[in-house]
Design a protein around this motif. Structure first.
Motif, mmCIF file in Angstrom:
data_model
loop_
_atom_site.group_PDB
_atom_site.id
_atom_site.type_symbol
_atom_site.label_atom_id
_atom_site.label_comp_id
_atom_site.label_asym_id
_atom_site.label_seq_id
_atom_site.Cartn_x
_atom_site.Cartn_y
_atom_site.Cartn_z
ATOM 1 N N HIS A 54 0.955 -1.018 0.068
ATOM 2 C CA HIS A 54 0.025 0.014 -0.094
ATOM 3 C C HIS A 54 0.839 1.381 0.025
ATOM 4 C CE1 HIS A 54 -3.602 -2.655 1.146
ATOM 5 N NE2 HIS A 54 -2.614 -3.272 1.784
ATOM 6 N N ARG B 102 -6.701 14.030 1.460
ATOM 7 C CA ARG B 102 -6.413 12.471 0.771
ATOM 8 C C ARG B 102 -7.224 11.510 1.502
ATOM 9 N NH1 ARG B 102 -1.409 8.277 0.404
ATOM 10 N NH2 ARG B 102 -2.498 6.955 -1.169
ATOM 11 N N ILE B 103 -7.168 11.543 2.697
ATOM 12 C CA ILE B 103 -8.320 10.289 3.345
ATOM 13 C C ILE B 103 -9.831 10.833 2.938
ATOM 14 C CG2 ILE B 103 -9.326 9.779 5.533
ATOM 15 C CD1 ILE B 103 -6.801 10.429 7.018
ATOM 16 N N ASN C 58 -10.191 9.572 -0.512
ATOM 17 C CA ASN C 58 -10.232 8.031 -0.602
ATOM 18 C C ASN C 58 -11.652 7.506 -0.406
ATOM 19 O OD1 ASN C 58 -7.479 7.913 -1.567
ATOM 20 N ND2 ASN C 58 -6.826 7.273 0.387
ATOM 21 N N LEU C 59 -12.064 8.312 0.805
ATOM 22 C CA LEU C 59 -13.534 7.876 1.127
ATOM 23 C C LEU C 59 -14.667 8.181 0.287
ATOM 24 C CD1 LEU C 59 -12.752 8.780 4.869
ATOM 25 C CD2 LEU C 59 -13.293 6.621 3.948
ATOM 26 N N ASN D 256 -14.349 9.933 -3.186
ATOM 27 C CA ASN D 256 -13.801 9.841 -4.535
ATOM 28 C C ASN D 256 -14.037 8.848 -5.110
ATOM 29 O OD1 ASN D 256 -13.735 12.732 -4.302
ATOM 30 N ND2 ASN D 256 -11.697 13.043 -4.808
ATOM 31 N N ALA E 186 -12.610 6.079 -8.109
ATOM 32 C CA ALA E 186 -11.125 5.710 -8.697
ATOM 33 C C ALA E 186 -10.555 6.559 -9.644
ATOM 34 C CB ALA E 186 -10.864 4.300 -9.094
ATOM 35 N N ARG F 5 -9.769 10.184 -7.933
ATOM 36 C CA ARG F 5 -8.512 9.794 -7.191
ATOM 37 C C ARG F 5 -7.069 9.688 -7.978
ATOM 38 N NH1 ARG F 5 -11.516 5.982 -4.677
ATOM 39 N NH2 ARG F 5 -9.929 4.102 -5.385
ATOM 40 N N TYR F 6 -7.290 9.093 -9.283
ATOM 41 C CA TYR F 6 -6.420 9.073 -10.301
ATOM 42 C C TYR F 6 -6.058 10.755 -11.029
ATOM 43 C CZ TYR F 6 -3.734 8.297 -14.574
ATOM 44 O OH TYR F 6 -2.840 8.128 -15.470
ATOM 45 N N TYR G 24 -1.209 3.112 -4.622
ATOM 46 C CA TYR G 24 -1.352 4.569 -3.981
ATOM 47 C C TYR G 24 -2.552 4.697 -4.225
ATOM 48 C CZ TYR G 24 -1.065 9.439 -3.472
ATOM 49 O OH TYR G 24 -1.233 10.834 -3.127
ATOM 50 N N LEU G 25 -3.528 4.640 -5.153
ATOM 51 C CA LEU G 25 -4.845 4.708 -5.496
ATOM 52 C C LEU G 25 -5.827 3.608 -4.792
ATOM 53 C CD1 LEU G 25 -4.893 5.752 -9.166
ATOM 54 C CD2 LEU G 25 -4.847 7.278 -7.107
ATOM 55 N N GLY G 26 -5.377 2.623 -4.491
ATOM 56 C CA GLY G 26 -6.184 1.646 -3.764
ATOM 57 C C GLY G 26 -6.835 0.796 -4.656
#
Length: 197
Positions: free
Chosen positions: A73, A144-145, A148-149, A151, A153, A156-157, A179-181
């Protein structure tokens, strides 16, 4: 053994926002060590003792966590003019929980925690500067958190590209995906969708 300071210390970059006297520069010079790191080299790993922050003069690094299933991760990339460390360990006085890998040959400047404290005591204006940097970093971290919660994918990209322009040519697809999960397959689909539009 100390790496010779073959580059002039980029005072104006490291301490951007303050004007340093010659006395301050001379004091700081003795507190900073130059480090040359080769591509694929691990700067530090889980369970290491962390006593340094690293300033990237040139090159690219990433910090990542390996979970109990062996999955990576990626938390951060550090490009020119960025700082990097395992801050959980550095500020928490505990062993590293992260790995830091060099993904493009790098020339770094490293400073120990004790030497940073000495610089702060010698020059309060530098301490104020770095307090403001930490505040900004905290804001970026929380953004960023939230991203990630909330947005997608793709969103986020696009934020990644904005944050790290021109970095894609230096890193592998799975670095970006971690990085993007997301999976590398999802990353490929997102890129095709963006190219199509």
């Amino acid at each position: 053994m100390k790496t010779p300071l073959t580059h002039t210390i980029p005072f104006d970059d490291i301490f951007y926002g303050v004007t340093l006297s010659e006395e301050e520069k001379n004091f700081i010079y003795d507190k900073i060590e130059a480090v040359v790191v080769q591509k694929d080299e691990i700067l530090f790993k889980q369970e290491d003792h962390i006593n340094y922050q690293y300033y990237v003069h040139d090159g690219c690094l990433r910090t990542y966590y390996i979970d109990e299933h062996g999955k990576e991760h990626t938390l951060q990339f550090a490009i020119q003019h960025w700082w990097i460390s395992d801050y959980i360990a550095y500020f928490g006085d505990q062993k590293a929980v992260l790995y830091t890998e060099c993904i493009k040959d790098a020339y770094l400047f490293k400073i120990t925690k004790a030497n940073f404290e000495a610089i702060y005591n010698f020059s309060p204006k530098i301490e104020r500067l770095f307090r403001k940097k930490i505040e900004k970093a905290l804001v970026r971290h929380e953004k960023r958190i939230l991203a990630n919660l909330t947005n997608s994918a793709k969103e986020r990209y696009l934020l990644f590209l904005k944050k790290y322009p021109d970095i894609e040519k230096h890193i592998k697809n799975y670095h970006i995906a971690s990085y993007l999960g997301i999976t590398t397959e999802s990353l490929s689909r997102i890129r095709k969708e963006i190219a199509k539009n």
